[in-house]
Design an enzyme around this catalytic site. Structure first.
Site, short mmCIF file in Angstrom:
data_model
loop_
_atom_site.label_atom_id
_atom_site.label_comp_id
_atom_site.label_asym_id
_atom_site.label_seq_id
_atom_site.Cartn_x
_atom_site.Cartn_y
_atom_site.Cartn_z
N HIS A 152 -39.01 1.12 22.69
CA HIS A 152 -40.29 1.84 22.82
C HIS A 152 -41.43 1.20 22.02
CE1 HIS A 152 -37.60 4.62 24.62
NE2 HIS A 152 -37.29 5.33 23.56
N ASP B 234 -37.29 2.36 30.28
CA ASP B 234 -37.76 2.66 28.93
C ASP B 234 -38.73 3.82 29.17
OD1 ASP B 234 -39.52 2.90 26.72
OD2 ASP B 234 -38.85 0.95 26.03
N HIS B 235 -38.32 5.03 28.81
CA HIS B 235 -39.12 6.16 29.30
C HIS B 235 -40.54 6.19 28.73
CE1 HIS B 235 -37.89 8.29 25.61
NE2 HIS B 235 -38.85 9.15 25.84
N ARG C 210 -16.91 13.59 35.70
CA ARG C 210 -15.46 13.57 35.52
C ARG C 210 -14.86 14.96 35.66
NH1 ARG C 210 -14.61 10.88 29.88
NH2 ARG C 210 -16.41 12.21 29.75
C1 BG6 Z 1 -35.11 8.19 22.88
C2 BG6 Z 1 -34.34 8.06 21.60
O1 BG6 Z 1 -35.13 6.98 23.57
O2 BG6 Z 1 -36.45 8.58 22.57
C3 BG6 Z 1 -34.36 9.35 20.80
O3 BG6 Z 1 -32.98 7.73 21.89
C4 BG6 Z 1 -35.80 9.80 20.58
O4 BG6 Z 1 -33.71 9.20 19.55
C5 BG6 Z 1 -36.56 9.82 21.91
O5 BG6 Z 1 -35.76 11.10 20.02
C6 BG6 Z 1 -38.05 10.10 21.68
O6 BG6 Z 1 -38.67 10.29 22.92
P1 BG6 Z 1 -39.99 11.19 23.06
O7 BG6 Z 1 -40.35 11.07 24.49
O8 BG6 Z 1 -39.61 12.57 22.63
O9 BG6 Z 1 -41.00 10.58 22.13
#
Ligand code: BG6
Length: 491
Positions: free
Chosen positions: A243, A180-181, A54
């Site tokens: 997660h 979902d990382h 933006r």
């Molecule tokens: C994110 C959450 O998806 O994952 C955060 O929104 C969290 O709150 C994070 O801190 C944790 O990810 P990682 O990879 O550091 O374990």
């Protein structure tokens, strides 16, 4: 069945278009991940990156933003001035108010007609519908386009369905990459190899040989500057719904017939659908909510959640959850799954503990009588696998002592591990859907989680305060102690 997407040939032109390009996630995660992919030659040579935001910036201003906000997140040893400069040269910056249809003409102009367009929506999910509608009207979509959706995908089942519906009007399921990382973490992917590549575990990986499973994702960080988002989200929605349930799926699923996206996702879906729904009585007995109070983490004093910036006075939001789940199927009947996650805990540690069944009878005179071997799978910060077992104490008697078989995976395989976002972004470009959530998976996860949220409301549940730098409220230990069990660090 999800149709296989058209695979991007490694040398195909790719336009990676990042909505929310001036945002926090882009700065801290996406841009450093893309830089690493660029550094290691994993981006197709004809890749352009178009940041959409933006703010009325020029490309020079955007590059200055990257210098300031993203470069600190690139590991010092991976920073090479020449590669960084070449990386910056891949960028364009386009100013768009996502609600204004005519603004998208600028994007049409900036992106190439013959390129594979990947739209990364790193904005608030409330904007996903508008963005997708406008992309379509501006003729930016074709059957090769892909869209990446950042979490949170909804705040309950209905809102998740709404997002899925509206995105689904413009993209086929095979074009949608729900991130979902955790599924991009090397260690999480390695769980599949541990389970399905090592025949030793096959026969033992079920009731009655397994007594319980623990899944812990503990963080030392607090809410930081994210209270605006986090205070109406909470740990159950932020961590468990996605997660932790994904980790549970990988631990509990049946062997998929192959690594094809749908083969894997079908099995995960079956696990989610087999989760025993929680009644109000289950929620009162089997869930624990906590909120961190002041304390010390890593030797430094820290504020309590209620004192953090932008947290409303008296907030009842939870920063910790522990719960006991059950999977209603043959493999897992009567095996409790204990899930736990929290902020401001004693250590940053994600681990899965498989506790095997007790000895039926001990012939040895001393040592633990009720002993179940434990397989401890550490996901972060270090990647390791330990098998806890008993050995003879040297000496004349037959006394037993607990010892541990230890595998340090980083030492055993010292190769570089790509960060989750780097791996997932490359998967999107290559059209690999296995490590992304399918619509039905997401909705099944919400179907199980939503009654817990409603139950807490109905019970007027207040989170219990725990001291920062501990493992959460005492009630979390009691959840296991009731059954003669304990969390791994208390054993
Ligand atoms: C994110 C959450 O998806 O994952 C955060 O929104 C969290 O709150 C994070 O801190 C944790 O990810 P990682 O990879 O550091 O374990």
């Amino acid at each position: 069945m999800t149709k296989q997407p058209v695979q991007a040939a490694p040398d195909e032109s790719v336009d990676m278009i990042i909505f929310g390009g001036g945002g926090d996630l882009a700065a801290r995660k996406l841009l450093p991940a893309l830089y690493m992919a660029h550094l290691h030659g994993n981006l197709p040579p004809e890749t352009h990156i178009i940041a959409v935001g933006r703010k009325d910036w020029t490309i020079e201003q955007y590059r200055a933003f990257m210098e300031e906000q993203s470069r600190p997140f690139v590991e010092a040893k991976a920073f090479h001035k020449e590669a960084w400069d070449r990386f910056l040269a891949l960028f364009q910056y386009v100013v768009i108010d996502v609600n204004v249809g005519r603004d998208y003409a600028r994007l049409l102009e900036a992106s190439r007609k013959d390129a594979l367009r990947v739209f990364y929506l790193s904005t608030s999910p409330e904007l996903f519908t508008t963005i997708c509608d406008n992309l379509e009207s501006a003729k930016l979509l074709d059957e090769r386009s892909r869209v990446v959706l950042e979490k949170p995908l909804g705040h309950d089942l209905a809102s998740a369905q709404e997002i899925n519906e509206s995105v689904g009007r413009h993209f086929a399921e095979s074009q949608i990459y729900r991130i979902d990382h955790y599924l991009g973490k090397e260690t999480v992917q390695n769980l599949m190899v541990l389970r399905f590549g090592n025949p030793i575990f096959g026969p033992l990986w079920q009731a009655p040989y397994i007594r319980s499973v623990q899944i812990t994702v503990a963080e030392t960080v607090g809410v930081g500057s994210r209270a605006g988002f986090y205070d109406h989200t909470g740990a159950l929605r932020d961590m468990v719904q996605n997660h932790l349930l994904q980790l549970l799926c990988i631990v509990a699923m049946e062997p998929p017939v192959s690594l094809d996206p749908d083969a894997v996702r079908d099995e995960k879906l079956k696990v989610l659908r087999s989760l025993r729904p929680m009644t109000l009585a289950d929620i009162a007995r089997d869930t624990v909510r906590g909120q961190y109070g002041a304390g010390a983490v890593d030797g430094a004093p820290v504020k309590g959640y209620l004192e953090e910036d932008n947290v409303p006075p008296g907030s009842r939001n939870e920063t910790f959850v522990a719960l006991r789940a059950h999977i209603n199927n043959w493999r897992w009947a009567n095996v409790p799954f204990f899930l736990r996650t929290g902020k401001r805990m004693q250590t940053r540690q994600s681990e899965i503990v498989i506790e095997f069944a007790d000895l039926p009878f001990s012939i040895f005179p001393s040592g633990p009588r009720n002993y179940g071997n434990r397989l401890v799978i550490q996901l972060q910060p270090e990647e390791s696998i330990q098998l806890q077992m008993l050995a003879k104490e040297p000496g004349s008697g037959m006394n037993m002592l607990p010892v541990s078989l230890n595998l340090d995976l980083q030492q055993a395989i010292p190769e570089r591990r790509a960060e989750a976002y780097e791996r997932l972004l490359i998967d999107v470009i290559r059209g690999r859907l296995t490590h992304f959530m399918r619509r039905d998976e997401l909705e099944a996860a919400w179907t199980w989680v939503e009654p817990i949220l409603n139950g807490w409301d109905e019970l007027g549940d207040r989170p219990r305060t725990y001291t920062s730098g501990t493992y959460g409220p005492a009630a979390s230990s009691a959840l296991l102690a009731r059954e003669g069990m304990s969390w791994a660090e208390e054993a």
